[in-house]
Design an enzyme around this catalytic site. Structure first.
Site, PDB file in Angstrom:
ATOM      1  CG  HIS A 168       8.642 -17.704   4.145  1.00 39.90           C
ATOM      2  ND1 HIS A 168       9.838 -17.582   3.471  1.00 39.90           N
ATOM      3  CD2 HIS A 168       8.020 -16.660   3.781  1.00 39.90           C
ATOM      4  CE1 HIS A 168      10.057 -16.311   3.123  1.00 39.90           C
ATOM      5  NE2 HIS A 168       8.724 -15.689   3.248  1.00 39.90           N
ATOM      6  CG  ASP A 204      12.455 -20.149   2.863  1.00 39.60           C
ATOM      7  OD1 ASP A 204      11.406 -20.541   2.605  1.00 39.60           O
ATOM      8  OD2 ASP A 204      12.311 -18.704   3.026  1.00 39.60           O
ATOM      9  CB  SER A 282       8.551 -13.636   0.627  1.00 33.99           C
ATOM     10  OG  SER A 282       9.385 -12.940   1.655  1.00 33.99           O
TER      11      SER A 282
END
Length: 456
Positions: A168, A204, A282
């Protein structure tokens, strides 16, 4: 004072002592404190030692007494204040975090500080700052221009320049740049253009590659997530809110969690930590107390969007398998039944309360060969309900997440047995006829070979 945790006992103690001192009920230089730690407290199962000057007071283990009592007598107010430090910062013995008594020397504290400092210093060259760029229309000239759309974190995987991050982080990016801090402070930070090698939205995970033209890289040492324990020290390094190389510390708060991936499929066996994770973290590294990679920061649970003490990381063992395949093949082949399905809310509106409703079965697919039936619209506008998948081998299927979770246990080419409900028309006597308005559900078992589908 009754308490579930010694820190609560100390807070009550301060209030009581202040009132009694103000009323002159106790002498200003001494006090009697009675603390009972409830048997349902996790502290009840481990001995607690309190040191005040030359006097030591210890509680009994839970195996010998139903309730644990700690009695402290005749100590000065200064000693009481000093005693609160180890109690307020103390943790159950199952964790690696250490509580310090009055005998802890300054040199021991500084040694532990230096351990964390050295761990961070070693990890800095391995954790990178990722900037992604997308094309936008310039409102003044109406030309397409490239603008920075966001930032994230990543880490060096090997000496070939592979960088691992979250999918992402780079999703929809036209271009990405990776900033690497050299181990030699004099060289500073160098920014490289990155090439997307492969990604898997279901987990992911994405892999980039940079060309450092001979400049040596410092990959992270990859540990294992198979032997993690709740309470183990965890250190998160990333770039929250664009602030490069930020270190936060905490513990492993939970194991075996589940979060939803960008593709909507569940990511299982996720690590939960209370180390502060914020937007920009992230793709960053989650390390153990030895500096080994145990996970990749991927998501947080927060009503405000900022850290609320509940962060999630993809475990290192999952990363090993995913990254290795992406580097070799550039994509991930996942097992698939070979159908499209109706989303949960739409299926419920059609009267399917349990299971996965098959929408379409492509020709020449394994599902078509096995005889699965899809849904379709009749000439009169009504919807004819197709097969509803309610189980895969021994695993029940109540919704699409259950189906994905079950499929993750298999490889393409394996044979499975689907349990489906199929609506058929029947007359009141139970004999099947073509035009009867009464529908009944039959449960069938359909053998099927899982086909390979590229994750995208």
């Amino acid at each position: 004072v009754d308490a579930m945790h010694p820190s609560y006992a100390i807070l009550h103690l301060f209030m009581l002592a202040a009132i009694q001192l103000s009323l002159g009920l106790i002498a200003p230089k001494s006090a009697l404190v009675y603390v009972r730690v409830a048997s349902c407290s996790p502290w009840h199962r481990s001995p607690l030692l309190i040191m005040l000057g030359e006097h030591h007071f210890a509680c009994c283990p839970a195996e010998h007494r139903k309730d644990t009592h700690i009695i402290l007598k005749h100590y000065s107010r200064r000693a009481l204040l000093l005693a609160t430090v180890p109690m307020l910062t103390a943790v159950p013995t199952a964790t690696l975090a250490r509580s310090f008594g009055l005998q802890t020397t300054l040199s021991e504290l500084q040694a532990q500080e230096r351990t964390v400092e050295n761990l961070f210093t070693r990890a800095v060259p391995s954790v990178v700052f990722i900037s992604i760029f997308v094309e936008r229309t310039d409102r003044l000239t109406m030309d397409m221009v490239e603008v920075r759309a966001g930032t994230g974190s990543g880490f060096i995987w090997d000496n070939q320049g592979h960088v691992v991050t979250n999918y992402h982080v780079v999703k929809g990016a036209r271009r990405a740049k990776v900033a690497v801090t050299d181990a030699d402070p004099e060289r500073g930070t160098t920014t490289y253009d990155a090439t997307l090698i492969g990604y898997n939205p279901d987990k992911d995970v994405a892999v980039l590659q940079i060309n450092t033209t001979g400049v040596p890289l410092t990959p992270l040492e990859v540990g294992t997530s198979s032997n993690l324990r709740v309470g183990q020290t965890a250190l998160a390094i990333g770039n929250p809110f664009g602030l490069d190389h930020t270190l936060t510390m905490g513990v492993v708060s939970g194991l075996g969690r589940e979060v939803k991936s960008p593709s909507g499929r569940p990511i299982t066996n996720v690590i939960q930590t209370d180390a502060a994770i914020n937007p920009g973290n992230s793709g960053g590294a989650l390390l153990d107390s030895s500096g080994r990679l145990i996970g990749m920061s991927t998501a947080i649970f927060s009503p405000s969007g900022a850290s609320a003490g509940i962060g999630f990381a993809i475990p290192a063992d999952t990363l090993k398998q995913q990254v290795s395949t992406l580097i070799q093949r550039g994509s991930i082949l996942r097992p698939s039944i070979g159908i499209s399905y109706v989303q949960g809310a739409q299926a419920r509106a059609l009267g399917v309360q349990r299971g996965v409703l098959v929408m379409a079965v492509p020709e020449q697919s394994n599902a078509a060969r096995a005889g699965l039936r899809g849904s379709y619209r009749k000439p009169n506008g009504e919807v004819s309900i197709g097969d509803v998948i309610i189980g895969l081998d021994a695993a029940p299927v109540d919704n699409d997440l259950d189906l994905f979770r079950a499929l993750d246990q298999y490889e393409p080419g394996q044979r499975v047995r689907l349990r489906v409900q199929r609506r058929v028309e029947a007359n009141l006597s139970g004999a099947l006829v073509a035009e009867s308005p009464t529908l009944v559900a039959e449960e069938l078992v359909i053998p099927l070979i899982l086909q390979a589908t590229e994750a995208a």
